[in-house]
Design a protein around this motif. Structure first.
Motif, PDB file in Angstrom:
ATOM      1  N   ALA A 120     -31.376  20.834 -40.491  1.00  0.00           N
ATOM      2  CA  ALA A 120     -30.802  21.726 -39.474  1.00  0.00           C
ATOM      3  C   ALA A 120     -30.427  20.864 -38.262  1.00  0.00           C
ATOM      4  O   ALA A 120     -29.375  21.065 -37.635  1.00  0.00           O
ATOM      5  N   ALA A 121     -31.258  19.879 -37.978  1.00  0.00           N
ATOM      6  CA  ALA A 121     -30.999  18.997 -36.837  1.00  0.00           C
ATOM      7  C   ALA A 121     -29.704  18.203 -37.044  1.00  0.00           C
ATOM      8  O   ALA A 121     -28.909  18.035 -36.105  1.00  0.00           O
ATOM      9  N   LEU A 122     -29.489  17.749 -38.256  1.00  0.00           N
ATOM     10  CA  LEU A 122     -28.252  17.001 -38.530  1.00  0.00           C
ATOM     11  C   LEU A 122     -27.042  17.887 -38.234  1.00  0.00           C
ATOM     12  O   LEU A 122     -26.077  17.456 -37.569  1.00  0.00           O
ATOM     13  N   GLY A 123     -27.104  19.133 -38.701  1.00  0.00           N
ATOM     14  CA  GLY A 123     -25.991  20.062 -38.478  1.00  0.00           C
ATOM     15  C   GLY A 123     -25.835  20.397 -37.010  1.00  0.00           C
ATOM     16  O   GLY A 123     -24.708  20.400 -36.473  1.00  0.00           O
ATOM     17  N   ALA A 124     -26.953  20.675 -36.339  1.00  0.00           N
ATOM     18  CA  ALA A 124     -26.898  21.053 -34.925  1.00  0.00           C
ATOM     19  C   ALA A 124     -26.332  19.903 -34.092  1.00  0.00           C
ATOM     20  O   ALA A 124     -25.497  20.110 -33.196  1.00  0.00           O
ATOM     21  N   ALA A 125     -26.760  18.685 -34.416  1.00  0.00           N
ATOM     22  CA  ALA A 125     -26.297  17.523 -33.652  1.00  0.00           C
ATOM     23  C   ALA A 125     -24.796  17.309 -33.873  1.00  0.00           C
ATOM     24  O   ALA A 125     -24.047  17.037 -32.923  1.00  0.00           O
ATOM     25  N   ALA A 126     -24.350  17.439 -35.103  1.00  0.00           N
ATOM     26  CA  ALA A 126     -22.925  17.243 -35.399  1.00  0.00           C
ATOM     27  C   ALA A 126     -22.087  18.277 -34.650  1.00  0.00           C
ATOM     28  O   ALA A 126     -21.055  17.949 -34.043  1.00  0.00           O
ATOM     29  N   ALA A 127     -22.554  19.529 -34.672  1.00  0.00           N
ATOM     30  CA  ALA A 127     -21.797  20.594 -33.992  1.00  0.00           C
ATOM     31  C   ALA A 127     -21.774  20.322 -32.484  1.00  0.00           C
ATOM     32  O   ALA A 127     -20.732  20.507 -31.826  1.00  0.00           O
ATOM     33  N   ALA A 128     -22.897  19.880 -31.942  1.00  0.00           N
ATOM     34  CA  ALA A 128     -22.958  19.620 -30.498  1.00  0.00           C
ATOM     35  C   ALA A 128     -22.029  18.473 -30.111  1.00  0.00           C
ATOM     36  O   ALA A 128     -21.264  18.575 -29.143  1.00  0.00           O
ATOM     37  N   VAL A 129     -22.064  17.410 -30.868  1.00  0.00           N
ATOM     38  CA  VAL A 129     -21.224  16.250 -30.558  1.00  0.00           C
ATOM     39  C   VAL A 129     -19.741  16.622 -30.674  1.00  0.00           C
ATOM     40  O   VAL A 129     -18.915  16.216 -29.845  1.00  0.00           O
ATOM     41  N   ALA A 130     -19.416  17.420 -31.685  1.00  0.00           N
ATOM     42  CA  ALA A 130     -18.005  17.741 -31.943  1.00  0.00           C
ATOM     43  C   ALA A 130     -17.434  18.745 -30.949  1.00  0.00           C
ATOM     44  O   ALA A 130     -16.218  18.916 -30.875  1.00  0.00           O
ATOM     45  N   THR A 131     -18.307  19.431 -30.207  1.00  0.00           N
ATOM     46  CA  THR A 131     -17.793  20.432 -29.261  1.00  0.00           C
ATOM     47  C   THR A 131     -18.012  20.012 -27.802  1.00  0.00           C
ATOM     48  O   THR A 131     -17.560  20.704 -26.894  1.00  0.00           O
ATOM     49  N   ASP A 132     -18.706  18.889 -27.600  1.00  0.00           N
ATOM     50  CA  ASP A 132     -18.964  18.412 -26.241  1.00  0.00           C
ATOM     51  C   ASP A 132     -17.696  17.755 -25.713  1.00  0.00           C
ATOM     52  O   ASP A 132     -17.175  16.821 -26.317  1.00  0.00           O
ATOM     53  N   THR A 133     -17.204  18.258 -24.596  1.00  0.00           N
ATOM     54  CA  THR A 133     -15.939  17.709 -24.084  1.00  0.00           C
ATOM     55  C   THR A 133     -16.180  16.495 -23.191  1.00  0.00           C
ATOM     56  O   THR A 133     -15.243  15.808 -22.806  1.00  0.00           O
ATOM     57  N   ALA A 134     -17.460  16.207 -22.893  1.00  0.00           N
ATOM     58  CA  ALA A 134     -17.744  15.132 -21.927  1.00  0.00           C
ATOM     59  C   ALA A 134     -18.073  13.794 -22.576  1.00  0.00           C
ATOM     60  O   ALA A 134     -18.175  12.787 -21.886  1.00  0.00           O
ATOM     61  N   ASN A 135     -18.251  13.744 -23.895  1.00  0.00           N
ATOM     62  CA  ASN A 135     -18.732  12.488 -24.490  1.00  0.00           C
ATOM     63  C   ASN A 135     -17.612  11.549 -24.937  1.00  0.00           C
ATOM     64  O   ASN A 135     -17.864  10.484 -25.509  1.00  0.00           O
ATOM     65  N   GLY A 136     -16.370  11.956 -24.690  1.00  0.00           N
ATOM     66  CA  GLY A 136     -15.251  11.068 -25.017  1.00  0.00           C
ATOM     67  C   GLY A 136     -14.902  11.072 -26.497  1.00  0.00           C
ATOM     68  O   GLY A 136     -14.009  10.348 -26.935  1.00  0.00           O
ATOM     69  N   LEU A 137     -15.593  11.887 -27.280  1.00  0.00           N
ATOM     70  CA  LEU A 137     -15.300  11.964 -28.716  1.00  0.00           C
ATOM     71  C   LEU A 137     -14.618  13.298 -28.987  1.00  0.00           C
ATOM     72  O   LEU A 137     -15.104  14.335 -28.565  1.00  0.00           O
ATOM     73  N   THR A 138     -13.506  13.247 -29.669  1.00  0.00           N
ATOM     74  CA  THR A 138     -12.803  14.496 -29.986  1.00  0.00           C
ATOM     75  C   THR A 138     -12.541  14.536 -31.480  1.00  0.00           C
ATOM     76  O   THR A 138     -12.133  13.532 -32.071  1.00  0.00           O
ATOM     77  N   PHE A 139     -12.789  15.674 -32.068  1.00  0.00           N
ATOM     78  CA  PHE A 139     -12.550  15.820 -33.510  1.00  0.00           C
ATOM     79  C   PHE A 139     -11.728  17.068 -33.790  1.00  0.00           C
ATOM     80  O   PHE A 139     -11.928  18.106 -33.166  1.00  0.00           O
ATOM     81  N   ASP A 140     -10.816  16.927 -34.746  1.00  0.00           N
ATOM     82  CA  ASP A 140      -9.997  18.067 -35.167  1.00  0.00           C
ATOM     83  C   ASP A 140     -10.673  18.826 -36.301  1.00  0.00           C
ATOM     84  O   ASP A 140     -10.480  20.030 -36.461  1.00  0.00           O
ATOM     85  N   VAL A 141     -11.417  18.069 -37.121  1.00  0.00           N
ATOM     86  CA  VAL A 141     -12.033  18.667 -38.306  1.00  0.00           C
ATOM     87  C   VAL A 141     -13.468  18.157 -38.417  1.00  0.00           C
ATOM     88  O   VAL A 141     -13.729  16.969 -38.211  1.00  0.00           O
ATOM     89  N   VAL A 142     -14.397  19.034 -38.747  1.00  0.00           N
ATOM     90  CA  VAL A 142     -15.748  18.612 -39.132  1.00  0.00           C
ATOM     91  C   VAL A 142     -15.874  18.865 -40.628  1.00  0.00           C
ATOM     92  O   VAL A 142     -15.638  19.982 -41.109  1.00  0.00           O
ATOM     93  N   HIS A 143     -16.209  17.817 -41.357  1.00  0.00           N
ATOM     94  CA  HIS A 143     -16.257  17.886 -42.819  1.00  0.00           C
ATOM     95  C   HIS A 143     -17.716  17.689 -43.261  1.00  0.00           C
ATOM     96  O   HIS A 143     -18.250  16.580 -43.146  1.00  0.00           O
ATOM     97  N   ALA A 144     -18.339  18.759 -43.730  1.00  0.00           N
ATOM     98  CA  ALA A 144     -19.760  18.716 -44.095  1.00  0.00           C
ATOM     99  C   ALA A 144     -19.916  18.500 -45.596  1.00  0.00           C
ATOM    100  O   ALA A 144     -19.250  19.159 -46.396  1.00  0.00           O
ATOM    101  N   HIS A 145     -20.801  17.571 -45.949  1.00  0.00           N
ATOM    102  CA  HIS A 145     -21.041  17.261 -47.366  1.00  0.00           C
ATOM    103  C   HIS A 145     -22.410  17.772 -47.804  1.00  0.00           C
ATOM    104  O   HIS A 145     -23.445  17.310 -47.307  1.00  0.00           O
TER     105      HIS A 145
END
Ligand code: ADP
Length: 491
Positions: A122-147
């Motif tokens: 759950a932590a892996l998923g929560a962290a990925a979602a947080a990183v992908a939606t945080d506008t302040a960390n300089g990382l931007t993603f168009d797609v999140v692809h979960a395996h």
């Protein structure tokens, strides 16, 4: 350019327990090789992969900068490091309370699942979602692809994210593993109550991570077209076929490829004698070396059948146990590398002792020996009862070991049976059998022997297999098309 955050619990060469690691390690590099059509320049897709900070991953990420922090991630602070390993752009989830454990990523030393796997993934998923939606960390993603289930919660957290979010893709590498936990986990996941519902992560009163991912993802894929069809039926749907039928409009199958840099008989540093389709004579030395390594009689005329597999019911190797006496009586040899269910392990060890010189068995996980079996065996047996894609038969095709496979999932999609018509047309690449029964397997092994006796036909099938396109080129472009269609729909 499309920016993809791939989320996975394994990635070759850092952590691998099976095909999942091979795919998550190879697909980003294959996608990177697809250039934009002129006049555009650069890559069409740029993949960054988020992986748990297991010890092997943390040592590869030593000194990497922190790009995101969590005051509390399921019980303790954590952060995300950014690094690059062998061309793979990685975000490492540094959460020692969850991942700093020796050995297998999922199992403790007692062979049982870690009791906190629900929190760990759950932590892996929560962290990925947080990183992908945080506008302040300089990382931007168009797609999140979960395996697979271990990453599925990323899709669930993104679904309930209040602001804009990237598109989501959920890829199933094996529907048998779903991440199912007691309902008491739910209140600790930090999700709204609506998530614990029939169209969310609730499943027969429990929490089911994969079901959540399958329910909420914008696109669902699996690793072969046949498996994509099979899992919408009761027999192979593992209890999720109803949901998959409901999601049929966004469900597709994309066959895996193989990483030619890691699996290539012409350059493979792990095999004694390198060879190619046009230099097959050099392959013979690998058979001799394998016979020596596995304690088999050095006989060039014996058909040497290889097996590289998890020893589980899925893989159908119990059917092979029933056939071993016949196999040896026919003059064949077996070189088996595997680990798994204790009963099967014991059965193969006992058979190797009983049929000294004809059956060789190594228990455990050995990457180098896996390559040597592909290069030295005459045939590779994959008698799976179900097989989402299967990679060992793809490696076998490329290495000139004739695959003998049960006609299911990706095995059906990647091997052309050497029946009369295919032999006449010159397109056969292996032997298929059906149904998954000892009798059908016995027939397949007899057909293998018959082919062996017809040397020109054997060589033709072997060469066809080596010429088959098992690369990532086609599959990677299908993922690009998938990402594009998803983004077009969301824009
Ligand atoms: P699955 O992911 O279901 O185990 P695949 O055929 O998709 O099956 O992938 C298996 C991968 O794991 C291949 O790369 C294969 O070579 C490797 N593998 C399986 N068992 C072993 C083993 N005992 N030792 C080394 N490699 C193994």
């Amino acid at each position: 350019m499309i920016r993809v955050l791939s989320v996975a619990s394994e990635i070759f060469p850092l952590v691998k327990t099976g095909g999942l690691g091979d795919v998550t390690g190879a697909l980003p590099l294959a996608l990177q090789r697809i250039e934009g059509a002129p006049p555009a320049t650069g890559h069409q897709v740029q993949v960054t992969t988020m992986v748990p900070g297991y010890p092997a991953v943390m040592s590869a990420a030593a000194g990497a900068p922190v790009v995101h922090t969590f005051a509390d991630l399921f019980g303790a602070p954590a952060n995300v490091l950014r690094t690059n390993v062998g061309g793979l752009d990685l975000l490492v989830l540094n959460a020692p309370h969850l991942y700093d454990r020796a050995g297998n990523p999922y199992l403790g030393a007692d062979g049982k699942e870690w009791t906190d796997n629900g929190f760990r993934f759950a932590a892996l998923g929560a962290a990925a979602a947080a990183v992908a939606t945080d506008t302040a960390n300089g990382l931007t993603f168009d797609v999140v692809h979960a395996h697979d289930w271990q990453a599925a919660m990323a899709v669930v957290y993104l679904h309930f994210h209040p602001g804009p979010r990237p598109g989501t893709v959920m890829t199933v590498h094996n529907l048998a593993f779903q991440g199912r936990y007691r309902a008491s986990l739910f209140p600790r996941l930090g999700l709204p109550n609506a998530a614990f519902s029939l169209d969310g992560i609730e499943y027969h009163g429990d929490v089911n991570f994969l079901k959540g991912g399958l329910s909420y993802a914008d696109r669902v894929t699996t690793v072969s077209p046949t498996y994509a069809r099979e899992i919408t039926g009761v027999e192979d749907g593992m209890g999720l076929d109803g949901l998959l039928r409901h999601r049929a409009a966004v469900l597709s199958g994309i066959l895996n490829g193989i990483d030619d840099k890691v699996w290539n008989p012409a350059t493979d540093p792990l095999i004694p004698s390198r060879y190619a389709r046009g230099r097959l004579a050099k392959r013979a030395a690998n058979k001799v070396a394998l016979q020596q390594r596995m304690g088999l009689e050095e006989n060039p005329d014996a058909v040497l059948v290889g097996v590289i597999s998890r020893l589980t019911t899925q893989k159908g190797l119990d059917m092979l146990v029933d056939q071993l006496d016949d196999l040896v009586a026919e003059g064949m040899q077996l070189a088996l590398l595997g680990s798994g269910e204790p009963d099967l392990e014991h059965a193969f060890v006992a058979a190797a002792e009983w049929h000294l010189g004809s059956i060789g068995c190594v228990l455990g996980y050995d990457e180098a020996l896996a390559h040597q079996i592909q290069a030295g065996s005459d045939a590779l047996l994959v008698p799976s009862r179900f097989e989402p894609c299967g990679l060992t038969q793809l490696y076998a095709l490329h290495y000139g070991a004739i695959p003998v496979v049960c006609r299911v999932g990706g095995l059906a999609d990647s091997v052309i049976d050497a029946n009369e018509a295919a032999l006449t047309a010159g397109v056969a690449t292996g032997i298929q059998f059906w149904p998954p029964t000892p009798e059908a397997l016995e027939t397949a092994l007899s057909r293998l022997m018959a082919l062996w006796r017809d040397k020109p036909a054997w060589e033709q099938v072997q060469r066809n297999g080596m010429a088959a396109d098992v690369s990532w080129r086609g599959p990677a472009s299908r993922y690009v098309a998938l990402y594009r269609s998803l983004l077009a729909e969301r824009s």
